[in-house]
Design a protein around this motif. Sequence first.
Motif, PDB file in Angstrom:
ATOM      1  N   TYR A 245     -13.022 -41.786   5.851  1.00 13.32           N
ATOM      2  CA  TYR A 245     -13.305 -40.407   5.420  1.00 13.32           C
ATOM      3  C   TYR A 245     -14.659 -40.498   4.745  1.00 13.32           C
ATOM      4  O   TYR A 245     -14.518 -39.630   3.537  1.00 13.32           O
ATOM      5  N   GLY A 246     -15.751 -41.294   4.756  1.00  9.91           N
ATOM      6  CA  GLY A 246     -16.677 -41.128   4.019  1.00  9.91           C
ATOM      7  C   GLY A 246     -17.909 -40.223   4.031  1.00  9.91           C
ATOM      8  O   GLY A 246     -17.339 -39.259   5.051  1.00  9.91           O
ATOM      9  N   GLN A 247     -19.090 -40.076   3.689  1.00  2.00           N
ATOM     10  CA  GLN A 247     -19.857 -38.800   3.905  1.00  2.00           C
ATOM     11  C   GLN A 247     -20.229 -38.936   5.302  1.00  2.00           C
ATOM     12  O   GLN A 247     -20.716 -39.906   5.817  1.00  2.00           O
ATOM     13  N   ARG A 248     -20.364 -37.806   5.842  1.00  2.00           N
ATOM     14  CA  ARG A 248     -20.908 -37.516   7.157  1.00  2.00           C
ATOM     15  C   ARG A 248     -22.165 -36.558   6.978  1.00  2.00           C
ATOM     16  O   ARG A 248     -22.164 -35.691   6.108  1.00  2.00           O
ATOM     17  N   ALA A 249     -23.095 -36.582   7.923  1.00  2.00           N
ATOM     18  CA  ALA A 249     -24.374 -35.517   7.979  1.00  2.00           C
ATOM     19  C   ALA A 249     -23.457 -34.285   8.727  1.00  2.00           C
ATOM     20  O   ALA A 249     -22.652 -34.301   9.639  1.00  2.00           O
ATOM     21  N   THR A 250     -23.878 -33.320   8.151  1.00  2.00           N
ATOM     22  CA  THR A 250     -23.301 -31.957   8.615  1.00  2.00           C
ATOM     23  C   THR A 250     -23.961 -31.553   9.808  1.00  2.00           C
ATOM     24  O   THR A 250     -25.310 -31.450   9.836  1.00  2.00           O
ATOM     25  N   ASP A 251     -23.359 -31.248  10.856  1.00  2.00           N
ATOM     26  CA  ASP A 251     -23.663 -30.650  11.942  1.00  2.00           C
ATOM     27  C   ASP A 251     -23.699 -29.118  11.839  1.00  2.00           C
ATOM     28  O   ASP A 251     -22.496 -28.613  12.057  1.00  2.00           O
TER      29      ASP A 251
END
Length: 54
Positions: free
Chosen positions: A27-33
């Motif tokens: 659950y690391g950082q993800r780019a926001t869509d």
Amino acid sequence: MFIVILLIALSVWGVAWVIVDVRRDGYGQRATDWSRVAGHDDALQRAESTTSYR
């Protein structure tokens, strides 16, 4: 004294296990869509589709 050493060892093991588990939880950082965000209003797209600007 044996119980104190046992509790310290269990505490160290628990802290180490938490660190390892948190690092590999996925659950690391993800780019926001932004196209999937509800209520998102893209001002640039809206400005390109209109004939006048405010």
